[in-house]
Scaffold this active site. Structure first.
Site, PDB file in Angstrom:
ATOM      1  N   LEU A   1      40.259  52.088  50.784  1.00 31.84           N
ATOM      2  CA  LEU A   1      40.426  52.403  49.277  1.00 31.84           C
ATOM      3  C   LEU A   1      39.491  53.405  48.992  1.00 31.84           C
ATOM      4  O   LEU A   1      38.201  53.360  49.489  1.00 31.84           O
ATOM      5  CB  LEU A   1      39.981  50.968  48.456  1.00 31.84           C
TER       6      LEU A   1
ATOM      7  N   ARG B   1      43.292  55.502  39.097  1.00 34.35           N
ATOM      8  CA  ARG B   1      43.437  54.634  40.210  1.00 34.35           C
ATOM      9  C   ARG B   1      44.199  53.512  39.833  1.00 34.35           C
ATOM     10  O   ARG B   1      45.215  53.007  40.507  1.00 34.35           O
ATOM     11  CB  ARG B   1      42.226  54.123  40.790  1.00 34.35           C
TER      12      ARG B   1
ATOM     13  N   LYS C   1      44.621  49.202  45.308  1.00 43.83           N
ATOM     14  CA  LYS C   1      43.839  48.274  45.026  1.00 43.83           C
ATOM     15  C   LYS C   1      44.292  47.035  44.642  1.00 43.83           C
ATOM     16  O   LYS C   1      44.596  46.463  43.488  1.00 43.83           O
ATOM     17  CB  LYS C   1      42.906  48.455  44.057  1.00 43.83           C
TER      18      LYS C   1
ATOM     19  N   TYR D   1      44.078  45.338  40.544  1.00 43.59           N
ATOM     20  CA  TYR D   1      42.925  45.232  39.768  1.00 43.59           C
ATOM     21  C   TYR D   1      42.237  46.412  39.778  1.00 43.59           C
ATOM     22  O   TYR D   1      42.364  47.228  40.587  1.00 43.59           O
ATOM     23  CB  TYR D   1      42.227  43.794  40.168  1.00 43.59           C
TER      24      TYR D   1
ATOM     25  N   HIS E   1      61.247  36.370  46.078  1.00 41.22           N
ATOM     26  CA  HIS E   1      60.225  37.507  46.509  1.00 41.22           C
ATOM     27  C   HIS E   1      60.789  38.749  45.953  1.00 41.22           C
ATOM     28  O   HIS E   1      59.962  39.503  45.826  1.00 41.22           O
ATOM     29  CB  HIS E   1      60.847  37.422  48.041  1.00 41.22           C
TER      30      HIS E   1
ATOM     31  N   GLU F   1      35.969  50.182  56.297  1.00 41.82           N
ATOM     32  CA  GLU F   1      35.113  50.189  55.074  1.00 41.82           C
ATOM     33  C   GLU F   1      34.623  48.893  55.400  1.00 41.82           C
ATOM     34  O   GLU F   1      34.983  48.018  56.063  1.00 41.82           O
ATOM     35  CB  GLU F   1      35.774  50.534  53.988  1.00 41.82           C
TER      36      GLU F   1
ATOM     37  N   ARG G   1      60.284  31.788  40.924  1.00 38.90           N
ATOM     38  CA  ARG G   1      59.597  32.175  42.379  1.00 38.90           C
ATOM     39  C   ARG G   1      60.937  32.899  43.079  1.00 38.90           C
ATOM     40  O   ARG G   1      61.813  32.169  43.450  1.00 38.90           O
ATOM     41  CB  ARG G   1      59.208  31.134  42.940  1.00 38.90           C
TER      42      ARG G   1
END
Length: 287
Positions: free
Chosen positions: A205, A52, A147, A33, A102, A180, A100
């Site tokens: 990040l 990014r 992210k 995101y 993996h 952070e 579903r």
């Protein structure tokens, strides 16, 4: 007009927006995101945010859902529909919908969601008194530079901060060094007026506000060190502050119940916030 969202090619009422139950972001946190701040109608540092986003997608081997120019158009149209002038655009890309399993599916298409949120200016009280921060153990994975939407340790840290009456939690690694915040980058100002923030490795990040503020610090000639610092060093610092796309630059005046410096927002912190706010004003003038 009701608030709008963008979901996989369609603008629709935010209250009706939904993704499939087998979206891999929902089932595996298999997605990334970005949060792009909007200040006076301008997307702040948008290309750095899109850079990014592209990097995060590449690291997870997720295809880009559309070209950058197209994504910019979608973001601006959603801002227009929602009358957004100050706040942020949230964009999320997942690997898409698939049964579903993996391992990566072979034929899924990336799923794209955009939403917006209005934000009020930071209160005069916050700027005058500063913020309380606590420390928590950093329990995240080893690729914090991506992210990812997998944010459970951040959520737990933020909740711990809220329960302690604090604004933020600074995460601490196994060596006792601050990495952070749960949604911010952490900074201190030493007794000899050096600005210190952790270097951008896989442990943090690399915040876009962080990147811009580093350039402003260099341009203004302030002394700067990109390195780790301990909780003890932070508590003994002259000043501390945090940065993010929604916080901009905010003073930290208490860490784990102990005042930082004289317990009031620092002079250099105030100057850096002023420089950053001026920078955002210049973006509007040049738009």
């Amino acid at each position: 007009m009701p608030r709008q969202a963008y979901v996989n090619g369609r603008y629709q009422p935010h209250s009706d927006a939904a993704v499939h139950i087998e979206d891999r972001g929902y089932q595996f946190a298999d997605g990334v995101y970005e949060v792009v701040p909007v200040y006076n109608g301008i997307l702040v540092d948008e290309d750095l945010h899109f850079d990014r986003l592209d990097r995060s997608l590449a690291e997870l081997q997720i295809e880009e859902p559309m070209s950058r120019p197209a994504l910019k158009l979608v973001a601006r149209e959603l801002m227009r529909r929602n009358g957004l002038s100050n706040g942020f655009v949230y964009m999320q890309v997942t690997r898409g919908v698939a049964p579903r399993d993996h391992k990566f599916p072979k034929d899924s298409r990336p799923a794209l969601v955009l939403t917006t949120r209005q934000m009020k200016p930071h209160s005069p009280q916050v700027l005058a008194e500063g913020l309380k921060v606590i420390t928590v153990t950093d329990q995240r994975w080893d690729r914090c530079d991506i992210k990812s939407v997998s944010l459970l340790p951040n959520v737990l840290g933020k909740q711990a901060a809220a329960e302690a009456g604090a604004y933020e939690a600074w995460q601490v690694d196994g060596d006792g060094m601050v990495t952070e915040g749960t949604s911010t980058n952490a900074w201190i100002v030493t007794g000899d007026n050096k600005v210190v923030t952790r270097d951008a490795t896989h442990s943090i990040l690399n915040g876009i506000t962080r990147i811009t503020l580093l350039e402003l610090i260099k341009a203004e000639g302030y002394s700067l060190e990109e390195r780790s610092f301990s909780v003890a060093e932070a508590q003994e610092a002259r000043e501390a502050f945090l940065t993010s796309s929604t916080s901009f630059v905010l003073p930290v005046t208490q860490l784990d119940g102990k005042p930082i410096g004289n317990g009031h927002p620092g002079i250099l912190t105030g100057k850096l916030r002023h420089h950053y706010m001026d920078y955002m004003q210049t973006l509007r003038k040049s738009a």
